[in-house]
Scaffold this motif. Structure first.
Motif, PDB file in Angstrom:
ATOM      1  N   LEU A 200       0.594  -1.138   0.053  1.00  0.00           N
ATOM      2  CA  LEU A 200       0.040  -0.079  -0.020  1.00  0.00           C
ATOM      3  C   LEU A 200       1.038   1.148   0.058  1.00  0.00           C
ATOM      4  CD1 LEU A 200      -3.014  -0.950   2.383  1.00  0.00           C
ATOM      5  CD2 LEU A 200      -3.073  -0.618   0.038  1.00  0.00           C
ATOM      6  N   GLU A 201       2.084   1.257   0.831  1.00  0.00           N
ATOM      7  CA  GLU A 201       2.580   2.422   0.945  1.00  0.00           C
ATOM      8  C   GLU A 201       3.466   2.732  -0.474  1.00  0.00           C
ATOM      9  OE1 GLU A 201       4.498   3.621   4.721  1.00  0.00           O
ATOM     10  OE2 GLU A 201       6.591   3.314   3.529  1.00  0.00           O
ATOM     11  N   ALA A 202       3.932   1.443  -1.179  1.00  0.00           N
ATOM     12  CA  ALA A 202       4.665   1.445  -2.219  1.00  0.00           C
ATOM     13  C   ALA A 202       3.687   2.230  -3.498  1.00  0.00           C
ATOM     14  CB  ALA A 202       5.291   0.299  -2.740  1.00  0.00           C
ATOM     15  N   GLN A 203       2.658   1.628  -3.384  1.00  0.00           N
ATOM     16  CA  GLN A 203       1.534   2.167  -4.441  1.00  0.00           C
ATOM     17  C   GLN A 203       1.254   3.589  -4.107  1.00  0.00           C
ATOM     18  OE1 GLN A 203      -1.865  -0.501  -3.576  1.00  0.00           O
ATOM     19  NE2 GLN A 203      -0.808  -2.268  -4.460  1.00  0.00           N
ATOM     20  N   ASP A 204       1.117   4.090  -3.142  1.00  0.00           N
ATOM     21  CA  ASP A 204       1.067   5.402  -2.784  1.00  0.00           C
ATOM     22  C   ASP A 204       2.286   6.104  -3.404  1.00  0.00           C
ATOM     23  OD1 ASP A 204      -0.433   7.864  -1.470  1.00  0.00           O
ATOM     24  OD2 ASP A 204       1.597   8.027  -0.403  1.00  0.00           O
ATOM     25  N   GLY A 205       3.628   5.622  -3.053  1.00  0.00           N
ATOM     26  CA  GLY A 205       4.697   6.304  -3.400  1.00  0.00           C
ATOM     27  C   GLY A 205       4.692   6.578  -4.951  1.00  0.00           C
ATOM     28  N   ALA A 206       4.202   5.510  -5.667  1.00  0.00           N
ATOM     29  CA  ALA A 206       4.482   5.452  -7.135  1.00  0.00           C
ATOM     30  C   ALA A 206       3.413   6.492  -7.649  1.00  0.00           C
ATOM     31  CB  ALA A 206       4.284   3.942  -7.767  1.00  0.00           C
TER      32      ALA A 206
END
Length: 277
Positions: A200-206
């Motif tokens: 979830l955090e990586a998706q938000d970062g992308a």
């Protein structure tokens, strides 16, 4: 200088040379860490390990220099000077500067392609000036060191989300990096077993504009890569939208009931770039 290494960067302690190649094979780039991952008493041995894996002529490393980053100790310290002396005898020219706090520190790394790690209050406040330095190719932020520098005790709340000050730092580094055309690297996710939270955090970062995310365990690499890779549905929708824009010509137009203008088209272009198209 460019920074196009891929979305998943994996830290590896410099005093564990038996892990170098494995880390490099798993990730898009490996960060050989001479700073926090190495105890003070072991730092000289860690530098020796970097030198020992070079070929007999010093120019045939086991690691690909284009995909290897050396995290050095903070500028102004004795360990930093020793790190630079070590690097002069290697082909590695991608460096991550720990606890970067001002533009002048980056000038000590002339000739190196630098990812400035902003992880103190001074580093966050000076992120724009740091990003403006010509040898800086990217900015990364660090949550735990930042909160420690503030006298705090944790970067996250009980529900796992970042505290407001950490979110402010994250946004500040991203904005500073992109304002100067540099890439931004998202902070590590320290809860290693929580792969769903990492996703979830990586998706938000992308989606927010980060180019990559640093990992502290090999199991995190695939999750980060998956988060940064657009789905086939997203890619198809982006391509369809750009085709519709080309057919419509210049200006604002409607597509599937939505108003489409320049920023929306750039979103679609970003999706295709992340998909390698």
């Amino acid at each position: 200088m460019t920074f196009l290494m891929g979305p998943a960067l994996l830290f590896c302690p410099a005093d564990r040379p038996e892990r170098y190649q494995k880390a490099a094979e798993r990730a898009d780039a490996v960060i050989i860490d001479l700073e926090d991952a190495v105890a003070p008493a072991d730092k000289q041995r860690a530098r020796g390990a970097i030198l020992a894996q070079l070929g007999s002529a010093g120019d045939v490393p086991e690691l690909d220099p284009s995909r290897t980053i050396i995290r050095v100790n903070p500028a102004g310290t004795e360990e930093f000077e020793k790190d630079l002396h070590c690097l002069k005898h290697t082909p590695y020219r991608h460096v991550m500067l720990a606890k970067a706090e001002g533009a002048a520190q980056l000038r000590e790394l002339e000739g190196y392609s630098v990812i400035a790690l902003c992880e103190t209050a001074a580093g966050i406040l000076n992120a724009a000036a740091i990003a403006a330095e010509p040898n800086v190719v990217g900015l990364m932020w660090g949550a735990e060191d930042l909160l420690a520098s503030l006298g705090g005790t944790s970067s996250r709340t009980d529900d796992g989300g970042y505290r407001a000050v950490a979110l402010h730092a994250r946004s500040s580094v991203l904005l500073a990096a992109r304002a100067f055309g540099k890439e931004a690297v998202d902070a590590v996710y320290v809860n290693i077993p929580d792969l769903s939270g990492l996703a979830l955090e990586a998706q938000d970062g992308a989606a927010s504009g980060f180019a990559s995310k640093a990992c502290i365990h090999p199991n995190q690499v695939a999750v980060v890569r998956g988060a940064y890779a657009p789905s086939e549905t997203d890619v198809a929708a982006a391509a369809e939208l750009l085709d519709a824009a080309a057919a419509a010509g210049a200006g604002v137009f409607q597509h599937k009931g939505k108003m489409i203008d320049g920023p929306i088209l750039r979103h679609a272009e970003s999706t295709l770039r992340r998909a390698g198209r």
